[in-house]
Each structure stands twice: as structure tokens, then as C-alpha cells.
Design an enzyme around this catalytic site. Structure first.
Site, PDB file in Angstrom:
ATOM      1  N   GLU A  69       0.827  -1.213   0.000  1.00 57.92           N
ATOM      2  CA  GLU A  69       0.000   0.000   0.000  1.00 57.92           C
ATOM      3  C   GLU A  69       0.858   1.259   0.000  1.00 57.92           C
ATOM      4  OE1 GLU A  69      -3.163  -0.050   2.864  1.00 57.92           O
ATOM      5  OE2 GLU A  69      -4.065  -1.820   1.975  1.00 57.92           O
TER       6      GLU A  69
ATOM      7  N   LYS B  17     -15.696  -1.465   2.912  1.00 57.88           N
ATOM      8  CA  LYS B  17     -15.016  -1.873   1.680  1.00 57.88           C
ATOM      9  C   LYS B  17     -16.068  -2.423   0.727  1.00 57.88           C
ATOM     10  CE  LYS B  17     -10.613  -3.429   3.736  1.00 57.88           C
ATOM     11  NZ  LYS B  17     -10.030  -4.614   4.427  1.00 57.88           N
TER      12      LYS B  17
HETATM   13  P1  PGA Z   1      -6.544  -5.879   2.535  1.00 57.11           P
HETATM   14  O1  PGA Z   1      -5.970  -4.869   3.600  1.00 57.11           O
HETATM   15  O2  PGA Z   1      -7.072  -5.125   1.408  1.00 57.11           O
HETATM   16  O3  PGA Z   1      -5.332  -6.731   2.191  1.00 57.11           O
HETATM   17  O4  PGA Z   1      -7.601  -6.684   3.256  1.00 57.11           O
HETATM   18  C1  PGA Z   1      -6.644  -3.710   3.992  1.00 57.11           C
HETATM   19  C2  PGA Z   1      -7.149  -3.797   5.403  1.00 57.11           C
HETATM   20  O5  PGA Z   1      -6.987  -4.827   6.090  1.00 57.11           O
HETATM   21  O6  PGA Z   1      -7.748  -2.852   5.866  1.00 57.11           O
HETATM   22 ZN    ZN Z   2      -8.050  -3.953   7.999  1.00 53.48          ZN
END
Ligand code: PGA
Ligand code: ZN
Length: 428
Positions: A204, A336
Site C-alpha cells: 500500500e 469496503k
Molecule cells: P486488505 O488490507 O485489502 O489486504 O484486506 C486492507 C485492510 O486490512 O484494511
Molecule cells: Zn483492515
């Protein structure tokens, strides 16, 4: 305006893995397209991302089945549907799939279409996506959580805590948050390099470190905050995503970095110690989704001062958030899109969270695309917070920059609460 065509194809995400881009065409000729991200540390209850698992195609990672589902069944089912009715379109997609976790058609297929529909609807009204999604709301610019150091599944487990982030709680504008984060991030990189602790960038965009302890990570970020001229706690605070489920096995938390395994109570005490020693404003997934007692205990203990955010705990599902509220497990919800799989269900989860007086945090994934959809989602819903990884790598900056563009386009109407957001909510 009605849907007259849907077409999807394979593109690549920021880790170089295949993903989906979908394009929706309306009878007027207006189009909308969108692409979907992919996570590495996933919650048990996330909707299913359909991959081909054919070793001869992209080492099993291709998404041609999901694309076939879009160009076949989904296209068929949505032809002629009015694009402005997103809830009806998403209902059709959910019904067509028919499974609890969208595993038949694939949540990646369903979400790509759902997002492309939202874009086509905005384009058909000739207004920006945040206005179209906001439907009357949408002037609040988000307070960013920005990653400094990447760990866990995003840097080969090089440090156990997945995200060491900062929140610029002293900033009075969105642009100022980015400036302050830039300064701290660059100082952090310089300090790591000077000490031979820098191995590169994690998934990230945060630094991929070479630490021996977690405290060393806290200390270098503290030093970076001070080197940049800011007061830790007053102007810049810590935010952690521990991704606790990734560390939990057989009833214990396993810290590879320090080569020790902790009981849930010992791990709770370690987190409490971090909260006492460092100015922490938010902690996401402090524990495994199965370790509910610890969630409730931490919320009870520090929830009046610290955001306790459920990511894998809630997976953007209203039923899980409802349970979290009933049992006092947290006070914030990570949002998400691809955990739940449609725009409508995502909007419902944000609204449910807000109505409960909890905080939604709109989030990207570790595998992202160039699509800035979530920048619009954050502003549209007045969510107040946005998490996208670091202020580096184009799949991240495309979204931070999109909020700058929205800020400009809103002019005097743009509103920024920053950390004042936390004063007005009931749950903290
Ligand atoms: P991921 O990480 O997209 O690999 O799940 C982001 C998070 O855990 O917030
Ligand atoms: Zn997370």
C-alpha cells in the site's frame, strides 16, 4: 435512460494480478465504467472473489469465469433496466446470484457491474459521481488515515502489525492533511534509510521496514512527526490496523517478529500498553473476529477516546454491525465495497453505521486499481474518514488527488471537520 449493453474484460491491479473492468452503455449512448480491487488479508465473511484457479491461466489468478458471467447472464438480466434505479439493479444482481456470499457469479463480477451502473447513472445526469451517489448530501471532505509503514500480509509478514498510519488531527483542511502527511512520510523514509532499516515499499505504499520490535516502528514514526515539526498527539496521531485475525491461531496471537505467542489477555495488555505509551487515535481489527471478549473489553476500556474499527469483524455487513452495536464490540466500521459486493448494500451499511452514532471509514484494498470510485463514495456519504494506504503509488494517489479535485469543484460548499468529527458522535 436504460441499459443497452454491458461489457467486461480483464485488466491488472496494483499487485499485477488480474481483475475486472466493466462498462455499462445506455440507450442514449452514454457510458460508465469501473474496476474492482482485491484484498490480501480477508475476513471470513467477505463476499467471494471468483478466480479461475486454472494453473495454466495466469497461474490460477485469471477472472475469465467472472467476466463470462457479466457478459452472459448479468448482461441478459439487466438489459433494458432503468439505470437511475441502483437499488433495483443491485437487487436483481443479488437475486440472480442466489447465494449468501455472491459465490455463484462472483462478488468481483457483481460489484464491477454495480459500480459501472452508478457511474453511468451519474454520467447520464451529467453530474459528478459523488453528487449522484450523495443524492443531496456530499459536502464533507474526509479526514485521511495515511500509511507510513506496511506490515503483515502487505510486506511478507516483515512486521506483524499490518498498518502503521497517521491521522493529522491538527489539520483544518483536507489539503493540509496531505501536506502534513507528506512531511511526516518523507521524514520517516529518511530516518529509515539513514539507519539501514528500509527495504522498499510495501503493497500500500508504506515503507517496508527491517525492524526487530514493534516499538521501534512506533519510535521512528514519533521521531518523524517531531522532525516534521508537529506535536505528536496534538497535531499528528497514530492509527493502527493490526489485522488481528491474521495473527490468531489455536487461541493465541503469534508475533513472528518477536518470536512469541501471546494469550488473548497478554495480547490485550500489549495493545493497552501501546495505547498508554503512544498517541493512538484509531485501532482497526485489534483482535481476531473470533476473540469477541477482547473486542468488548478494549471498547469498554478505551472506546471513549479511541476509534475501535471493525474490518474483518464486520465485513461491511449490516447484520454484523448490528451485532457489534448490540454487544459493544467497537465504535467504528471499515467500509469496503468488495467485502459486500454491491453499491446499494455498501450505502446501506454506511447509513446504518451513521444512524447508530458510529464512524464509517471508507477504505481501499491492498490490491487497488486506477479507479477513484471510493473518493467519491467518501464525499457522497459524508463519511468523514478515508483510508487508502500511503501517499505514494498511483493507485493510491489517484484517489487522494480525486478528493483534491472534488474539494476544488465544491468551492465554498466544501466542508471539513477533521478530528472534530469525533466530538459530535454519540458512541465515543
Ligand atoms: P486488505 O488490507 O485489502 O489486504 O484486506 C486492507 C485492510 O486490512 O484494511
Ligand atoms: Zn483492515
Amino acid at each position: 435512460m436504460k441499459i443497452s449493453d454491458i461489457d467486461a474484460f480483464q485488466i491488472f491491479d496494483s499487485r499485477g494480478h488480474p481483475t475486472i473492468e466493466a462498462e455499462v452503455t445506455l440507450d442514449s449512448g452514454i457510458r460508465g465504467s469501473a474496476s474492482v480491487p482485491s484484498g490480501a488479508s480477508r475476513g471470513k465473511f467477505e463476499a467471494l472473489e471468483l478466480r479461475d484457479h486454472d494453473p495454466l491461466k495466469y497461474q490460477g489468478q485469471s477472472v475469465f469465469k467472472a467476466i463470462k458471467n457479466i457478459n452472459g447472464e448479468i448482461r441478459e438480466a439487466l438489459m433494458g433496466s432503468p439505470v437511475a434505479n441502483q437499488p433495483a439493479i443491485d437487487q436483481t444482481l443479488i437475486r440472480l446470484d442466489g447465494t449468501e456470499n455472491k459465490s455463484r457469479l462472483g462478488a468481483n463480477a457483481i460489484l464491477a457491474v454495480s459500480m459501472a451502473v452508478a457511474r453511468a447513472a451519474a454520467n447520464s445526469k451529467n453530474i459528478p459521481l459523488f453528487q449522484s451517489l450523495g443524492d443531496g448530501r456530499g459536502c464533507l471532505l474526509p479526514l485521511p488515515e495515511i500509511q507510513m509503514i506496511g506490515g503483515g500480509a502487505h510486506s511478507g509478514g516483515r512486521i506483524d502489525v499490518q498498518d502503521f498510519m497517521i491521522i493529522c488531527n491538527g489539520a483544518t483542511t483536507y489539503a493540509q492533511c496531505l501536506e502534513m502527511s507528506y512531511n511526516v512520510y518523507k521524514h520517516c523514509g529518511r530516518l529509515l534509510k539513514q539507519r539501514n532499516l528500509l527495504a522498499g515499499l510495501a503493497d500500500e505504499g508504506g515503507y517496508w521496514p527491517e525492524f526487530d520490535t514493534h516499538e521501534a516502528a512506533f519510535d521512528v514514526i514519533m521521531e518523524a512527526i517531531e522532525s516534521a515539526g508537529y506535536l505528536p498527539g496534538k497535531e499528528v496521531s497514530f492509527s493502527l490496523d493490526i489485522a488481528g485475525s491474521e495473527l490468531y491461531a489455536g487461541g493465541k496471537y503469534h508475533l513472528r517478529l518477536e518470536n512469541r505467542s501471546l494469550s488473548p489477555l497478554e495480547f490485550f495488555n500489549l495493545i493497552r500498553q501501546w495505547c498508554a505509551n503512544y498517541p493512538i487515535l484509531s485501532i482497526e481489527d485489534p483482535f481476531s473476529e473470533d476473540d469477541r471478549d477482547n473486542w468488548a473489553r478494549l471498547t469498554q476500556d478505551v472506546g471513549s477516546k479511541i476509534n475501535i474499527i471493525g474490518d474483518d469483524l464486520f465485513t461491511t455487513r449490516v447484520d454484523k454491525v448490528k451485532d457489534g452495536i448490540a454487544n459493544g464490540l467497537a465504535n467504528s466500521v471499515l467500509i469496503k465495497l468488495n467485502q459486500i459486493g454491491t453499491v446499494t448494500e455498501t450505502l446501506e451499511c454506511i447509513q446504518y453505521t451513521q444512524e447508530a452514532g458510529w464512524f464509517p471509514v471508507i477504505s481501499g484494498r491492498s490490491g487497488e486499481t486506477e479507479d477513484p470510485f471510493i473518493a467519491h463514495l467518501a464525499v457522497a456519504t459524508d463519511a468523514g474518514q478515508l483510508k487508502l494506504g500511503a501517499l505514494a503509488r498511483s493507485e493510491r494517489t489517484v484517489k487522494w488527488n480525486e478528493v483534491l479535485r472534488i474539494e476544488r469543484s465544491l468551492g465554498d460548499k466544501a466542508h471539513f471537520l477533521g478530528a472534530k468529527l469525533f466530538d459530535r458522535n454519540l458512541a465515543r
